[in-house]
Motif scaffolding. Sequence first.
Motif, short mmCIF file in Angstrom:
data_model
loop_
_atom_site.label_atom_id
_atom_site.label_comp_id
_atom_site.label_asym_id
_atom_site.label_seq_id
_atom_site.Cartn_x
_atom_site.Cartn_y
_atom_site.Cartn_z
N GLN A 31 6.53 1.08 -18.16
CA GLN A 31 7.37 0.82 -17.00
C GLN A 31 6.49 0.77 -15.76
O GLN A 31 5.98 1.81 -15.34
N ILE A 32 6.32 -0.39 -15.17
CA ILE A 32 5.47 -0.51 -13.99
C ILE A 32 6.33 -0.50 -12.73
O ILE A 32 7.30 -1.24 -12.61
N HIS A 33 5.96 0.40 -11.79
CA HIS A 33 6.68 0.52 -10.52
C HIS A 33 6.04 -0.34 -9.43
O HIS A 33 6.71 -1.07 -8.71
N ASN A 34 4.74 -0.21 -9.24
CA ASN A 34 4.03 -0.93 -8.20
C ASN A 34 2.53 -0.73 -8.39
O ASN A 34 2.10 -0.05 -9.33
N ALA A 35 1.78 -1.32 -7.51
CA ALA A 35 0.33 -1.10 -7.47
C ALA A 35 -0.06 -0.77 -6.04
O ALA A 35 0.55 -1.27 -5.09
N LEU A 36 -1.06 0.08 -5.90
CA LEU A 36 -1.58 0.45 -4.58
C LEU A 36 -3.00 -0.08 -4.45
O LEU A 36 -3.80 0.05 -5.37
N VAL A 37 -3.28 -0.66 -3.31
CA VAL A 37 -4.63 -1.15 -3.03
C VAL A 37 -5.25 -0.26 -1.96
O VAL A 37 -4.61 0.08 -0.96
#
Length: 524
Positions: free
Chosen positions: A512-518
């Motif tokens: 389950q992917i919520h988001n990515a942070l850069v």
Amino acid sequence: MSVKHVVALLSGLALAGSVACTEKAPERRLSRAALEDKVRGGWAGQMIGVAFGAPTEFKSNGKIIEGELEWTPEMISNTIQQDDLYVEMTFAEVMDTVGLDATTEQYGEMFRDSEYHLWHANAGARRNLNRGIKAPLSGHPDYNIHANDIDFQIESDFIGLMTPGLPQEANKYADRVGRVMNYGDGLYGGMFVGGMYAAAFFESDPRRIVEEGLKSIPAESGYGQVITDVLSWHQEHPTDWKTTWTLLEEKWDGDDMCPDGASTPFNIDARLNGAYIALGLLYGGGDFRETLEISTRAGQDSDCNPSSAAGVLGVMMGYDAIPEEFKAGIPALEDEKFSYTEYSFNEIVASTMKRAEIIIEGAGGRVTDGEVVIPVQAPAAPPLEQWEADPPILRLEVGDPAWEWKGDWKVESFERPRGQRTVKKTTQAGAEASFTFEGTGVAVVGGMTQEGGRADVFLDGEKSEYHLDAWIPERTHDNDYWHVTGLAPGEHTLRIVVREDADERSTGNLIQIHNALVYGKKVQ
């Protein structure tokens, strides 16, 4: 020079040497009754502080809490179920059963098998330990994205309470325990708090206590700098804590590495919350209620911060001097066990006293039936250790066009305490998710459950040695799917490929992917 003069000179030097050899090292004394009163005051202060702030915990992020803060003696019963207290008591139990020489790895083994709910750096550590990543790597930022979070800071009080006037001893135990879940500034948070407790046994000025705590950590560290700022701004604005709070907000509330705090008002970083502890002590001026109020009204982790501030103040004052309105509810539960522990209030005080006496003697002091004699021990900061990573600069939600999806990904939205969340989920082996980003680090944030699966991660076409694993032990709450920092500045591509296998303890293979942070350099 005559022979007579030479003999006289040598005799004088010999006498001086004899006097120097017999001169006692400086020491301080406390009656055993006074020591116990201070230990009891420290534990009571923690209990009162966490109960006082519990109703507002993380309900005011990036803003001061206004209005009335309620207190009734019955509120103290809340402390029995508070992780601020029972987690540190389980570390104390390792010392009481394994011994004071217990290693970081042994504390990690206890933590791996604990049964209470854990979040952030604690959860990351338990997850790592269950994956075979032993302490101290369980708290290292290469494996734990929460390494700078508040966790050890709120669990270090017991160390300061058993090292009265002995800040170097406090740091020795903090270094062993704190590395289970933290690193660098996250570790220094616990050392700072422990150093303040050690100082509070013999100091009556809260500012002096904060200054002594600062000496237990590297001044050039991020944590050291924020406490230096609080001390400096307190001198410039001695009666205006809200101005100092605003200055802290402007300078220090923007670099939280935690996935929940990155680019949001939420901040669980040890540095900012540690500054709120110092804020309460400095502007509270030794007044118990004022210290509670200010460290709570600062917001964010508003139960942990007053817990540590009131704990330090409780040592300085002693239990007997804590205002009756705040401790009135303690006698009714002083023999009740804290959740997940073998200790009641009375038992943890007795346990702390026993450990303190052993440590005092080990440091060269003496313990008699009536008093303890403690050698004067100056604080000593450890070598500088920092997580060298750039701050978060971008949050890519799963609906962002930067993402590319291949395979059977389903979209699901649901309400969370801090707003609606949309996720993409799959159980299909071979399903892919990818995106290109500009920065020096990236984290993939996702849901972890007991039915979590695995995925391979490719960074710039290279397969990572560290795969994504979405399985997590029960009562463990984390969302750090995969992360890396310290990349060369520039464009990078991340690709996630779902695998067929899963941890042998998992009941499925859900991703389950919520988001990515850069993460990267901020544009001024």
